[in-house]
Structures are given as C-alpha cells and as structure tokens.
Design a protein around this motif. Structure first.
Motif, mmCIF file in Angstrom:
data_model
loop_
_atom_site.group_PDB
_atom_site.id
_atom_site.type_symbol
_atom_site.label_atom_id
_atom_site.label_comp_id
_atom_site.label_asym_id
_atom_site.label_seq_id
_atom_site.Cartn_x
_atom_site.Cartn_y
_atom_site.Cartn_z
ATOM 1 N N ARG A 161 -3.286 -46.145 -10.336
ATOM 2 C CA ARG A 161 -2.272 -47.077 -10.121
ATOM 3 C C ARG A 161 -1.019 -46.708 -10.807
ATOM 4 O O ARG A 161 0.002 -46.998 -10.320
ATOM 5 N N THR A 162 -0.896 -46.126 -11.899
ATOM 6 C CA THR A 162 0.523 -45.983 -12.532
ATOM 7 C C THR A 162 1.146 -44.903 -11.625
ATOM 8 O O THR A 162 2.444 -45.215 -11.380
ATOM 9 N N PHE A 163 0.509 -43.954 -11.363
ATOM 10 C CA PHE A 163 1.370 -42.540 -10.599
ATOM 11 C C PHE A 163 1.910 -43.447 -9.295
ATOM 12 O O PHE A 163 2.874 -42.902 -8.553
ATOM 13 N N LEU A 164 1.138 -43.945 -8.442
ATOM 14 C CA LEU A 164 1.087 -44.489 -7.097
ATOM 15 C C LEU A 164 2.617 -45.360 -7.353
ATOM 16 O O LEU A 164 3.361 -45.631 -6.381
ATOM 17 N N ALA A 165 2.394 -46.409 -8.422
ATOM 18 C CA ALA A 165 3.438 -47.234 -8.733
ATOM 19 C C ALA A 165 4.788 -46.584 -8.984
ATOM 20 O O ALA A 165 6.059 -46.870 -8.404
ATOM 21 N N GLU A 166 4.766 -45.491 -9.642
ATOM 22 C CA GLU A 166 6.219 -44.740 -10.087
ATOM 23 C C GLU A 166 6.626 -43.937 -8.851
ATOM 24 O O GLU A 166 7.674 -43.886 -8.486
ATOM 25 N N ASP A 167 5.631 -43.348 -7.897
ATOM 26 C CA ASP A 167 6.038 -42.609 -6.996
ATOM 27 C C ASP A 167 6.106 -43.674 -5.418
ATOM 28 O O ASP A 167 6.442 -42.770 -4.466
ATOM 29 N N ARG A 168 6.051 -44.709 -5.552
ATOM 30 C CA ARG A 168 6.145 -45.436 -4.434
ATOM 31 C C ARG A 168 7.473 -45.329 -3.790
ATOM 32 O O ARG A 168 7.463 -45.347 -2.464
ATOM 33 N N ARG A 179 4.619 -38.113 -1.687
ATOM 34 C CA ARG A 179 3.403 -37.621 -2.915
ATOM 35 C C ARG A 179 2.364 -38.700 -2.943
ATOM 36 O O ARG A 179 1.124 -38.214 -3.292
ATOM 37 N N GLU A 180 2.463 -39.812 -2.087
ATOM 38 C CA GLU A 180 1.096 -40.431 -2.228
ATOM 39 C C GLU A 180 -0.295 -39.928 -1.864
ATOM 40 O O GLU A 180 -1.425 -40.166 -2.341
ATOM 41 N N PRO A 181 -0.293 -39.193 -0.474
ATOM 42 C CA PRO A 181 -1.671 -38.610 -0.203
ATOM 43 C C PRO A 181 -2.094 -37.518 -1.266
ATOM 44 O O PRO A 181 -3.328 -37.616 -1.671
ATOM 45 N N TYR A 182 -1.206 -36.986 -1.859
ATOM 46 C CA TYR A 182 -1.661 -35.915 -2.944
ATOM 47 C C TYR A 182 -2.186 -36.710 -3.956
ATOM 48 O O TYR A 182 -3.315 -36.277 -4.911
ATOM 49 N N VAL A 183 -1.414 -37.794 -4.572
ATOM 50 C CA VAL A 183 -1.928 -38.726 -5.764
ATOM 51 C C VAL A 183 -3.201 -39.186 -5.357
ATOM 52 O O VAL A 183 -4.185 -39.011 -6.089
ATOM 53 N N ILE A 184 -3.513 -39.670 -4.240
ATOM 54 C CA ILE A 184 -4.885 -40.721 -3.879
ATOM 55 C C ILE A 184 -5.634 -39.692 -3.568
ATOM 56 O O ILE A 184 -6.954 -39.795 -4.186
ATOM 57 N N GLY A 185 -5.627 -38.322 -3.169
ATOM 58 C CA GLY A 185 -6.674 -37.299 -2.985
ATOM 59 C C GLY A 185 -6.943 -36.847 -4.344
ATOM 60 O O GLY A 185 -8.179 -36.570 -4.522
ATOM 61 N N PHE A 186 -6.105 -36.637 -5.209
ATOM 62 C CA PHE A 186 -6.400 -35.804 -6.351
ATOM 63 C C PHE A 186 -7.386 -36.912 -7.381
ATOM 64 O O PHE A 186 -8.223 -36.430 -7.945
ATOM 65 N N TYR A 187 -6.861 -38.204 -7.297
ATOM 66 C CA TYR A 187 -7.482 -39.068 -8.280
ATOM 67 C C TYR A 187 -9.104 -39.246 -7.533
ATOM 68 O O TYR A 187 -10.091 -39.661 -8.034
ATOM 69 N N LEU A 188 -9.273 -39.532 -6.047
ATOM 70 C CA LEU A 188 -10.344 -39.770 -5.521
ATOM 71 C C LEU A 188 -11.235 -38.524 -5.707
ATOM 72 O O LEU A 188 -12.639 -38.726 -5.941
ATOM 73 N N ARG A 189 -10.785 -37.342 -5.817
ATOM 74 C CA ARG A 189 -11.936 -36.204 -6.044
ATOM 75 C C ARG A 189 -12.361 -36.348 -7.621
ATOM 76 O O ARG A 189 -13.384 -36.079 -7.845
ATOM 77 N N GLU A 221 3.835 -27.317 -7.877
ATOM 78 C CA GLU A 221 4.585 -28.349 -9.042
ATOM 79 C C GLU A 221 3.906 -29.660 -9.330
ATOM 80 O O GLU A 221 4.479 -30.407 -9.730
ATOM 81 N N PHE A 222 2.960 -29.939 -8.570
ATOM 82 C CA PHE A 222 2.017 -31.062 -8.693
ATOM 83 C C PHE A 222 1.809 -31.368 -10.228
ATOM 84 O O PHE A 222 1.071 -30.341 -10.837
ATOM 85 N N PRO A 223 1.930 -32.463 -10.790
ATOM 86 C CA PRO A 223 1.888 -32.490 -12.117
ATOM 87 C C PRO A 223 0.398 -32.788 -12.483
ATOM 88 O O PRO A 223 0.175 -33.829 -13.179
ATOM 89 N N ARG A 224 -0.617 -31.879 -12.372
ATOM 90 C CA ARG A 224 -1.884 -32.179 -12.571
ATOM 91 C C ARG A 224 -2.294 -32.607 -13.991
ATOM 92 O O ARG A 224 -3.099 -33.339 -14.532
ATOM 93 N N LYS A 225 -1.736 -31.784 -15.150
ATOM 94 C CA LYS A 225 -2.028 -31.871 -16.438
ATOM 95 C C LYS A 225 -1.564 -33.272 -16.898
ATOM 96 O O LYS A 225 -2.303 -33.822 -17.788
ATOM 97 N N LYS A 226 -0.356 -33.536 -16.504
ATOM 98 C CA LYS A 226 0.057 -34.831 -16.686
ATOM 99 C C LYS A 226 -0.701 -35.910 -16.279
ATOM 100 O O LYS A 226 -0.994 -37.018 -17.086
ATOM 101 N N MET A 227 -1.129 -35.797 -14.989
ATOM 102 C CA MET A 227 -2.014 -36.777 -14.472
ATOM 103 C C MET A 227 -3.290 -37.010 -15.043
ATOM 104 O O MET A 227 -3.938 -37.953 -14.978
ATOM 105 N N LEU A 228 -3.766 -36.053 -15.614
ATOM 106 C CA LEU A 228 -5.114 -35.794 -16.412
ATOM 107 C C LEU A 228 -5.153 -36.629 -17.648
ATOM 108 O O LEU A 228 -5.937 -36.996 -18.186
ATOM 109 N N THR A 229 -4.067 -36.612 -18.423
ATOM 110 C CA THR A 229 -3.889 -36.896 -19.853
ATOM 111 C C THR A 229 -2.897 -37.884 -20.120
ATOM 112 O O THR A 229 -3.126 -38.596 -21.129
#
Length: 525
Positions: free
Chosen positions: A44-51, A56-66, A192-200
């Motif tokens: 929710r946070t990253f999609l709202a920030e990147d709206r 980047r929406e597909p990458y965020v949705i796919g990353f968190y769905l996995r 450059e996708f912020p995987r670590k930031k999205m995890l923590t």
C-alpha cells in the motif's frame, strides 16, 4: 453485520463454543501480523508513493505478490507442522489440533484477501477496497451462520471465514488485474529496484500493529489458558459490548484526521492542535454518553441481546467500559500522530500500554478469571490515552488544549443521574431499550450545551450537513447562535453547576416519584 451476527453466533455456538471461536480468532490475528502485515502495509505504501510514476506499479505489485505467496505458504506450513507434531496439543490442548489445521488453510485465503484490499488502496481504488470489506462480511454471514446452525459448530464458523476470504481474494485479484496485469508477478525488476527498502520499510509499522493486536487479543488468549471456554465466550461478549464505544472515534477520526497529513507537511502545529483537541472533546462527549447508556441498560440489554446464557458477561462489560472510553480517546490521537510520519513515540506509547496490559492480565486472570481480565484490560486500555497524550506532546501537538475536561466530566455526571433513574423506573426491558438510549443522549446533549462543553451553535453545525429543508433550517439557527459562547467566570460557572445539579436531582426525583415501581403505572410495570 457484526452487530447482527455476533449474538446469533453466541446463541448457536453457546458460551463454550463461542469462547473457542474467539480464542482461535485471537491467536490467528496475532499470528497474521507476522505473516501478512509487513507485506500488505508495504504494497500500500509503495504504490501510493509511486502513483505519479505508474511505470513501477507492475514491479511493486509483482514483487509483493511473490512475497505474499511465499509468506502464506510458509505460515500455513508452520501451523500444519505445529498441529502434526503435537506442539499445538501441548500448548493449548488436544481439542484444538483439528482447528489449527483449519487455521493453516485460513492463512492462505486471508493472505490473498488482505493483499488484494491493500493493493487496491495503494492504487487509489478505495471504492473497490471498501466494497470488498462489505462483501467479506456479507459472504461470511451467508456461509457461516447456516453452517453453524446445521451443527458444524466452530469448524463451520471457520469455514465461513475461509469462504468469505477466498471470494474476496479472487474478486480483489481480478480488480487488480483490470488495472495492472498479474503477469507482472513473473517480471524481474531492474537492478535499481529498491528491494531491501521494500523489505524493511514496514518494520516499525508492524511493531505498532503487533502491540495493538496484543491489546485486543492477549487477554482472550491468556484467559483460555486459565479458565474454561464458557468464561472466554462470556468475556468476548462483554468485550464486544464495550467495543460499541469505538464507533464514535472511528467516525470522528475519519472526518477529522484525514486532513492532518497535509497540515503536517506544512508544519501547521497550531491547526493540528486545534483539530486534535476538538476531536478529543467530541469523542469524549459522545463516547461517554454511549457508555452511560450501556451501563444503565447492561442488566437488561445483555440477556436480550446475547441470550440468558450471557448473564455472566454483565460484570466484565461494566468493568471494561472505562477502559474502552480511554482507548476511544487514544484512537484519533494515534491516527494524527501517525500522520506525522515518525512512529517512534507512538510505538513507545503503545508498548507502555501493552506492557501494563500483559502484566496485569498475568497477575489477575489466574485468581479472578474473566473479572480479573476485564479489570486488567480496562487499565491497559485506559493507559493508552495517557501514553499517547504524552507521545503527542513530544511530537508537537496537544490533544487536550481545548478538550474542556472539567465541563465534559460535569456533563457526564449530571446526565448520568436522570439516565440511570429512567432505566431504574422502566421495568419492562423492551420499553427500557426503546426509551433510555434517546433520552440519555438528548439529556447529555442538553447538559453539554448548558455546561459549555460545546458551544450552542455546534450541534446545529452538524445538523446543517443534512439535506434541505432540515439542513437549511439548522444552518440558519447555527448562524444566529454563532456569536453565543459558553465562556463564564469561575463564580458564574460554579453557580451554573449548582443550578444544573438542582435540575438533575429534580428531574430524577420526578421520574422516580411518578413512574417508580410502586406507583402502579401499567406501561412501566
């Protein structure tokens, strides 16, 4: 839906079955904080920030769905393994092993429901997310109540919960797919996708959610360890009755708290303080009015609402009301504090209340059972407002700046006397349920204006939002009363309090003398 469903489930399952159901849901709620919350909060946070940059929406949705799939399967496997190797039987009892197999399946269904709802929120599709919440409640009622009625008991209620989650998960994923193709789950994000930031990023938020969950559920979990299931069921019924008080702060924080994010971004601390203190005053006034009515009617309302088997819940419900009032005051303050963005002080404040709650429950439940749990929880709930008031001051605003606590306390004390008097003299329980709530709320409003807890124009300002002609007439009255205020000197205010005390005693005396049990008035007999 809960208002209608909970008493039906209580009657069908009985206090013991309802206690088992409440215990399982409490364990499940705490468990899902670690399985789901860090994912759903993050998406929710990253999609709202990147709206604004939707590439980047597909990458965020796919990353968190996995992550959601992996976390759900892991969480379900842990519960399955704990049931299989006897750990659940050792910890909670052999009778709960089968239920925990069901909870393992529930982890997966609820995960996708939560993920889809929070993803829709992040995409700005609140109307779809809110509709899913309604659909979830409706499907649960349609599925669970018949299953329980047909004799499937707690397993039927859990099956209804699972079915509602599956339906909402499927519908939610379909709605997401209409906006962003779910094939994005197979797309590899760029380097450059912020995987670590999205995890923590959600770690602090998860800590706050866990502490809140402990306040909601730890008393039920601990009570089950020391008392029979029927006590847990009656205690959960008492909690549900006390939680009626939270309708007011939820509505108020929806109306007042949403604009605070913009105020925080512009550092408008004076406006935030004014908004927070007004919200606190309204919450305290309205919630106290509801608490007085519930307390006055508890003896007749609980057996009618939950059935005669719930009579033991009356005492714990009365003990829980003061704490529920304190928690009601803390909710908007916590929401405003979260709008500032730094969760350090809200987490510390919630940790203080949660620590008190756990310690007192541990000390009191073994000796006093559900009454000990109610007393411990009411202290823990009440301390929430104290801690979050201190937290708010550290952040930079004061929710008590214009709360008018003395006037609100005087309002509640004066209004309680005739409310309890009417509840006493109306001995017909159904008639009491019909007359006491509107009478108590009306008396509370009148005394609030007379004591200066609210300005005379404020109630009409609320009514002015109604459609015409009622709204337009209320607006005219509000404009005429706009210049009238409740400011009084200390002497004048003290004289007003004496006058109101006399009016209160007179009104109560008239009620008791006219409609008392010895007067023979048929409608009250």
């Amino acid at each position: 839906m809960g208002f209608v469903t909970i008493p039906v489930l209580f009657r069908l399952l009985g206090p013991s079955g309802f206690g088992d159901y409440a215990f399982l849901l409490s364990v499940f709620a705490i468990y899902m904080i670690f399985v789901s919350s860090w994912i759903t909060d993050g998406v929710r946070t990253f999609l709202a920030e990147d709206r604004p940059t939707s590439d980047r929406e597909p990458y965020v949705i796919g990353f968190y769905l996995r992550l959601a799939v992996l976390s759900a399967l892991t969480g379900a496997f842990v519960l399955f393994l704990g049931s299989r190797n006897g750990f659940v039987a050792t910890l909670f009892g052999e009778e709960y092993t089968t239920y925990f197999y069901g909870l393992a399946l529930l982890v997966i269904s609820v995960q996708f429901q939560s993920y889809s709802r929070k993803t829709l929120l992040g995409l700005g599709l609140e109307r779809h997310s809110d509709a899913l919440s309604v659909l979830n409640n409706v499907v649960f009622v349609v599925a669970a109540v018949p299953l329980v009625y047909l004799g499937f008991g707690v397993s039927g209620a859990l099956a209804g919960y699972a079915l509602s989650s599956i339906v909402c998960g499927i519908v939610g994923l379909a709605l997401i797919h209409g906006r962003v193709s779910l094939s994005s789950v197979f797309r590899i994000p760029p380097r450059e996708f912020p995987r670590k930031k999205m995890l923590t990023s959600a770690s602090t938020s998860v800590a706050l959610l866990f502490l809140l969950a402990s306040l909601y559920h730890i008393d039920i979990v601990m009570l089950q360890q020391f008392r029979e299931s029927s006590a847990v069921g009656n205690y959960r019924a008492a909690l549900f009755l006390a939680e009626f008080l939270w309708f007011v702060p939820i509505a108020l924080q929806t109306a007042y708290v949403v604009p605070t994010s913009d105020l925080w971004s512009r550092n408008r601390l004076d406006e935030i303080t004014a908004l927070a203190s007004k919200t606190t005053r309204y919450t305290l006034l309205l919630t106290a009015a509801v608490a007085v009515v519930i307390a006055a009617l508890a003896d007749v309302a609980v057996p009618i609402y939950f059935g005669p088997d719930a009579t033991p819940a009356i005492g714990p419900a009365l003990l829980l009301l003061p704490g529920a009032l304190g928690f009601a005051l803390a909710r908007p303050v916590l929401a405003i504090s979260r709008g500032e963005g730094t969760l350090r002080y809200p987490v510390l404040a919630t940790a203080g209340a949660a620590g008190i709650n756990v310690a007192l429950n541990y000390l009191l439940i073994p000796r006093y059972g559900m009454h000990g749990a109610a007393f411990a929880t009411t202290i823990g709930y009440g301390s929430m407002f104290v801690f979050h008031w201190l937290s708010a001051q550290q952040i930079g605003f004061d929710p008590l700046a214009d709360a008018r606590l003395v006037r609100v306390a005087a309002t509640t004390a004066f209004a309680a006397v005739p409310t309890f008097a009417l509840a006493t003299v109306v001995t017909n329980p159904w008639l009491a349920l019909l007359l006491v709530p509107p009478f108590g709320l009306l008396v509370h409003l009148v005394f609030a204006v007379l004591t200066g807890a609210i300005e005379p124009a404020e109630p009409f300002g609320v009514l002015a939002e109604l459609p015409s002609p009622a709204g337009s007439q209320a607006e005219l009255i509000r404009e005429r009363l706009e210049g009238v205020n409740g400011d009084l000197t200390v002497v004048g205010w003290f004289q007003s309090m004496l006058f109101l005390a006399g009016v209160t005693l007179l009104l109560s005396g008239v009620l008791l003398a006219t409609f008392g049990p010895d007067t023979g008035v048929p409608i009250f007999g």
